[in-house]
Scaffold this active site. Structure first.
Site, short mmCIF file in Angstrom:
data_model
loop_
_atom_site.label_atom_id
_atom_site.label_comp_id
_atom_site.label_asym_id
_atom_site.label_seq_id
_atom_site.Cartn_x
_atom_site.Cartn_y
_atom_site.Cartn_z
N PRO A 242 21.33 -32.81 -5.01
CA PRO A 242 22.28 -33.90 -4.76
C PRO A 242 22.67 -34.08 -3.30
CG PRO A 242 23.41 -32.02 -5.69
CD PRO A 242 21.97 -31.61 -5.57
N CYS A 243 21.74 -34.54 -2.48
CA CYS A 243 22.06 -34.77 -1.06
C CYS A 243 23.07 -35.91 -0.91
CB CYS A 243 20.79 -35.05 -0.26
SG CYS A 243 19.79 -36.39 -0.88
#
Ligand SMILES: [Zn+2]
Length: 350
Positions: free
Chosen positions: A318-319
């Site tokens: 989850p950047c």
């Protein structure tokens, strides 16, 4: 897919058969058997009803893997395509896979800013995104999850089967029948509410998940090929069923953690950053600085940001949960609107 903004399928299909010009600009039609999309009034042979996909815009047809028809030129707006653009659109149509740098455009007396604006205004994407989508579509076709590569080749008919083999050879450097000898990254499209994503899988797990219109996508494809010494082949893979299901659950707000094997080739530092990203809980955010501290490397803020941007597995790694120190959203490869959507979705379902 945006059924709300389109007339019903029967109406569109009969408009297509009747070449009804009052539907110009209302819908575009993708022909599954050829991978090409058309205007309603196209004079080419009309496809069977089960072989069409309808789209409200050219952008969506491109995102779903279709290439513009060379008979009806759906990228050229009726009576609106200026003379200065016609030459280059024709050139793209003839060459298929093309790159035009700013200098190439200037050589043709086209102002790069002007062509970018025109595409953005008329098709909702920039000229370079258009070319990139065209290249990706030529390489991977319209193949969606659940279709076998062999079926899609047969599906195309004899004439196109040779075309399929040829374009496959051009892209991968070897013919489909020999593909067993080489390491393969199987690739497909996963459909999401934020548009289609390109997914890649190897035996070890998922190695790619990225929005098809992302600017970095070609670079990521090249890097993966090099890292894994492999070629991309469209088709089915055992990891895709699970991926498809979990992504769907995520967008429905029913999944907060992913349970999928991943393949993350990269430098030690990149791998550490990507693993740390996976520790940011659903619905919360961290700054690059907090990430650097968590990695016990508080000075490496810029390097952390860079490795963040090099993430190849969007959503699952989850950047999007990394934001600026001041709480503001900062760059996201898939576009800020997508980042905002993902953060809102998680906040709502926390
Ligand atoms: Zn056409």
């Amino acid at each position: 897919m945006n059924a709300m903004t389109l007339p019903d399928t029967n109406t569109m299909y009969s408009a297509l058969l009747n070449k009804d010009s009052s539907f110009e600009g209302i819908f575009f039609v993708g022909v599954k058997t050829t991978g090409v999309f058309c205007r309603p009034t196209c004079t080419a042979k009309k496809p069977k009803k089960e072989n069409v996909d309808f789209f409200p815009t050219t952008k969506e047809a491109l995102q779903y893997g279709y290439r513009p028809c060379k008979v009806c030129h759906p990228l050229q707006n009726n009576g609106e395509t200026p003379v200065w653009l016609k030459g280059i659109i024709k050139e793209i149509g003839q060459n298929g896979v093309v790159k035009f740098k700013d200098a190439d455009l200037r050589e043709r007396n086209i102002d790069p800013a002007r062509i970018r604006r025109w595409f953005k205004k008329h098709h909702g994407i920039t000229f370079q995104s258009y070319l990139r989508l065209l290249r990706v579509n030529t390489a991977f076709g319209r193949i969606k999850h659940g279709e076998k590569v062999i079926e899609s080749a047969y599906d195309l008919g004899y004439e196109s089967l040779s075309g399929f083999t040829e374009s496959f050879k051009k892209t991968t450097g070897f013919s489909p029948s020999k593909s067993k000898d080489k390491k393969i990254i199987t690739v497909t499209r996963i459909l999401t509410p934020l548009g289609p994503m390109l997914a890649g899988a190897v035996e070890e797990g998922i190695c790619l998940l990225e929005f098809v219109d992302r600017r970095m996508i070609e670079k990521q494809i090249k890097r993966l090929k090099k890292y894994l010494n492999a070629e991309f082949v469209p088709g089915q893979h055992k990891h895709f069923d699970k991926l498809d299901k979990q992504i769907k659950e995520y967008f429905e707000g029913k999944r907060k953690k992913f349970d999928l094997p991943l393949s993350l080739p990269g430098t030690d530092f990149q791998v550490k950053v990507w693993k740390e990203l996976q520790r940011i809980p659903y619905g919360s955010t961290r700054s690059y600085q907090q990430q650097a501290i968590a990695l016990k490397n508080p000075k490496a803020i810029r390097a952390v940001a860079k490795a963040n941007g090099d993430n190849r597995i969007a959503i699952i790694i989850p950047c999007h949960r990394v934001i600026g120190k001041d709480g503001k959203l900062v760059g996201y490869g898939g576009g800020m609107w997508r980042k905002q959507y993902l953060l809102n979705l998680e906040k709502k379902n926390i």
